[in-house]
Each structure stands twice: as structure tokens, then as C-alpha cells.
Design an enzyme around this catalytic site. Sequence first.
Site, PDB file in Angstrom:
ATOM      1  N   ARG A   1      24.334 -19.301  -5.845  1.00  0.00           N
ATOM      2  CA  ARG A   1      23.837 -17.983  -4.837  1.00  0.00           C
ATOM      3  C   ARG A   1      24.944 -16.996  -4.416  1.00  0.00           C
ATOM      4  O   ARG A   1      24.578 -15.867  -4.235  1.00  0.00           O
ATOM      5  CB  ARG A   1      23.799 -18.566  -3.648  1.00  0.00           C
TER       6      ARG A   1
ATOM      7  N   LYS B   1       9.625 -10.580 -12.168  1.00  0.00           N
ATOM      8  CA  LYS B   1       9.632 -10.902 -13.670  1.00  0.00           C
ATOM      9  C   LYS B   1       8.261 -10.449 -14.261  1.00  0.00           C
ATOM     10  O   LYS B   1       7.239 -10.248 -13.556  1.00  0.00           O
ATOM     11  CB  LYS B   1       9.376 -12.449 -13.597  1.00  0.00           C
TER      12      LYS B   1
ATOM     13  N   ASP C   1      13.550 -12.687  -2.844  1.00  0.00           N
ATOM     14  CA  ASP C   1      14.533 -12.534  -3.851  1.00  0.00           C
ATOM     15  C   ASP C   1      13.960 -12.065  -5.046  1.00  0.00           C
ATOM     16  O   ASP C   1      14.437 -11.349  -5.611  1.00  0.00           O
ATOM     17  CB  ASP C   1      15.503 -13.829  -3.971  1.00  0.00           C
TER      18      ASP C   1
ATOM     19  N   LYS D   1      16.248 -19.556   0.954  1.00  0.00           N
ATOM     20  CA  LYS D   1      17.619 -18.820   1.229  1.00  0.00           C
ATOM     21  C   LYS D   1      17.778 -17.692   0.179  1.00  0.00           C
ATOM     22  O   LYS D   1      18.867 -17.196   0.434  1.00  0.00           O
ATOM     23  CB  LYS D   1      18.695 -19.924   0.937  1.00  0.00           C
TER      24      LYS D   1
ATOM     25  N   ASP E   1       7.965 -14.238  -9.138  1.00  0.00           N
ATOM     26  CA  ASP E   1       7.867 -14.956 -10.248  1.00  0.00           C
ATOM     27  C   ASP E   1       6.105 -15.033 -10.573  1.00  0.00           C
ATOM     28  O   ASP E   1       5.587 -14.123 -10.744  1.00  0.00           O
ATOM     29  CB  ASP E   1       8.566 -16.303 -10.167  1.00  0.00           C
TER      30      ASP E   1
ATOM     31  N   PHE F   1      14.671 -17.323 -16.380  1.00  0.00           N
ATOM     32  CA  PHE F   1      15.498 -18.013 -15.174  1.00  0.00           C
ATOM     33  C   PHE F   1      16.825 -17.318 -15.085  1.00  0.00           C
ATOM     34  O   PHE F   1      17.813 -17.477 -15.747  1.00  0.00           O
ATOM     35  CB  PHE F   1      15.706 -19.417 -15.111  1.00  0.00           C
ATOM     36  N   VAL F   2      16.906 -16.699 -13.769  1.00  0.00           N
ATOM     37  CA  VAL F   2      18.166 -16.115 -13.547  1.00  0.00           C
ATOM     38  C   VAL F   2      18.813 -16.778 -12.109  1.00  0.00           C
ATOM     39  O   VAL F   2      18.162 -17.329 -11.239  1.00  0.00           O
ATOM     40  CB  VAL F   2      17.861 -14.748 -13.155  1.00  0.00           C
TER      41      VAL F   2
ATOM     42  N   ASP G   1      19.536 -19.328  -6.675  1.00  0.00           N
ATOM     43  CA  ASP G   1      20.258 -20.705  -6.921  1.00  0.00           C
ATOM     44  C   ASP G   1      19.661 -21.316  -7.980  1.00  0.00           C
ATOM     45  O   ASP G   1      18.662 -21.138  -8.452  1.00  0.00           O
ATOM     46  CB  ASP G   1      20.141 -21.466  -5.811  1.00  0.00           C
TER      47      ASP G   1
HETATM   48  P1  5GP Z   1       6.859 -17.413  -6.987  1.00  0.00           P
HETATM   49  O1  5GP Z   1       6.096 -17.828  -5.900  1.00  0.00           O
HETATM   50  O2  5GP Z   1       6.747 -15.874  -7.129  1.00  0.00           O
HETATM   51  O3  5GP Z   1       6.413 -18.169  -8.173  1.00  0.00           O
HETATM   52  O4  5GP Z   1       8.390 -17.688  -6.788  1.00  0.00           O
HETATM   53  C1  5GP Z   1       9.336 -17.379  -6.089  1.00  0.00           C
HETATM   54  C2  5GP Z   1      10.431 -18.293  -5.711  1.00  0.00           C
HETATM   55  O5  5GP Z   1      10.772 -19.115  -6.675  1.00  0.00           O
HETATM   56  C3  5GP Z   1      11.620 -17.260  -5.330  1.00  0.00           C
HETATM   57  O6  5GP Z   1      11.608 -17.087  -4.068  1.00  0.00           O
HETATM   58  C4  5GP Z   1      12.658 -18.186  -6.011  1.00  0.00           C
HETATM   59  O7  5GP Z   1      13.281 -19.075  -4.843  1.00  0.00           O
HETATM   60  C5  5GP Z   1      12.196 -19.030  -7.007  1.00  0.00           C
HETATM   61  N1  5GP Z   1      12.268 -18.529  -8.472  1.00  0.00           N
HETATM   62  C6  5GP Z   1      11.371 -17.708  -8.987  1.00  0.00           C
HETATM   63  N2  5GP Z   1      12.220 -17.586 -10.311  1.00  0.00           N
HETATM   64  C7  5GP Z   1      13.468 -17.831 -10.349  1.00  0.00           C
HETATM   65  C8  5GP Z   1      14.552 -17.615 -11.119  1.00  0.00           C
HETATM   66  O8  5GP Z   1      14.611 -16.974 -12.100  1.00  0.00           O
HETATM   67  N3  5GP Z   1      15.845 -17.946 -10.621  1.00  0.00           N
HETATM   68  C9  5GP Z   1      15.790 -18.695  -9.268  1.00  0.00           C
HETATM   69  N4  5GP Z   1      16.978 -18.880  -8.972  1.00  0.00           N
HETATM   70  N5  5GP Z   1      14.833 -18.847  -8.428  1.00  0.00           N
HETATM   71  C10 5GP Z   1      13.501 -18.311  -9.042  1.00  0.00           C
HETATM   72 MG    MG Z   2      14.986 -20.809  -4.843  1.00  0.00          MG
END
Ligand code: 5GP
Ligand code: MG
Length: 183
Positions: free
Chosen positions: A164, A130, A99, A42, A102, A151-152, A158
Amino acid sequence: MREDIERVLIDEVVIEKRLDGMAAAIERDFPPGPLVVIILLKGALVFAADLLRRVARPIGIECLNVASYHGATTSCGKVDFLDRQFPEVRGRHVLLLDDILDTGRTLHAVIERLHEEGATAVRSAVLLAKDKPRAVTVSADYVGFEIGDEFVVGYGLDYLGRYRNLPFIGVLKAAVVARVGGS
Ligand code: 5GP
Ligand code: MG
């Protein structure tokens, strides 16, 4: 909700200005013809709504449910596709919206799947990336803002399903994360 925020990292006006630039770049880069936009739910909803209204060309919109975070503040490493059907992307140019970048696992897994499903070309746009080493090799073609490794929440992002709808990107107070059981 606002009282749970320690500090605002990126305010609404700054985000909106940046989206103008991202939309212009997307319009410039994609060849004429049908374009399918895939929104990762979402978290990318708010970003997508604001970005796509700035893109002046015909697009099809699809949404994809993937789970990579499972509610806490750290990634678990596995990416699950939760929809029964994958959007039809064969022979299409695809713009993937998420969004935040990470660990990179989500974007990597979805891009791989889009190629498997026969997409002609895939470009990705994220509101945030990030500044940290990725667990997998992946980068987004369009990045709204680079942020530090924290973490944001807000603007679609969320914490345990909340925040959100905050109109800005912010950092939660440590006491809030501790209180509702973050990791
Ligand atoms: P990745 O697969 O790149 O590790 O993470 C992607 C997903 O992790 C994003 O779509 C998001 O839902 C969640 N995520 C990663 N970092 C953050 C953060 O700082 N805050 C929030 N709310 N969600 C995050
Ligand atoms: Mg998420």
C-alpha cells in the site's frame, strides 16, 4: 517491495499532477456549503490524503470499512459493511472516495446506502477505473486514470495487505502472486 514489481504503470509525479485536476473539478462542481467526504478504507487512504489536501474548502472526513475483496486478486461479489455505525450524512452533499473501480459492486453498494441514509447528493471519485464491463451499473464522477483489466498495487492498493505504501501504481511479478498464493 520494489523488487516484487514487474512494471510501474503510473508514477508518482503523474498521479500528483492528475490530483491537481481532480481537486479543481471537485471544487468547481460542489455547491458551497458543508461537504462530507467518505473514505473507503483502507485502499483509498493514500489517494484521499493527497487529493483532499488540494481541496480548498471546509470538509468533514469520515471513513468506512467495507469488505468486497477478502485479500485475494478477485472479487467475491458480496459487499459487507463492517462498521457498527454509519456516518451521519442526512441532508449532506457527499463525496465518496475509493481506490479503484473494478466490478463496481463496492461503489454501487455504498452509493445506494448513502442515499438510504438520506444524503442530499452523492458524487464519487476513484483514483483508478478498470476498462472492463462492470458487474453492476455504476460509474464514478471523477476518475484519475483508466487502466487495463489487470491487478495493480501501490498508492494505497494492496496485495494480501502489502504494497500500500508504494508511491506509484504498479503490477506485481507473476512469481510473487504465485508464491504467496493468489488466485
Ligand atoms: P469492485 O467492488 O469495484 O469490484 O472492487 C473494488 C475494490 O476491490 C477496491 O476497493 C479494491 O479494494 C479491490 N480491487 C479491485 N481491483 C483491484 C486491483 O487491481 N488491485 C487491488 N489491490 N485491489 C483491487
Ligand atoms: Mg483492497
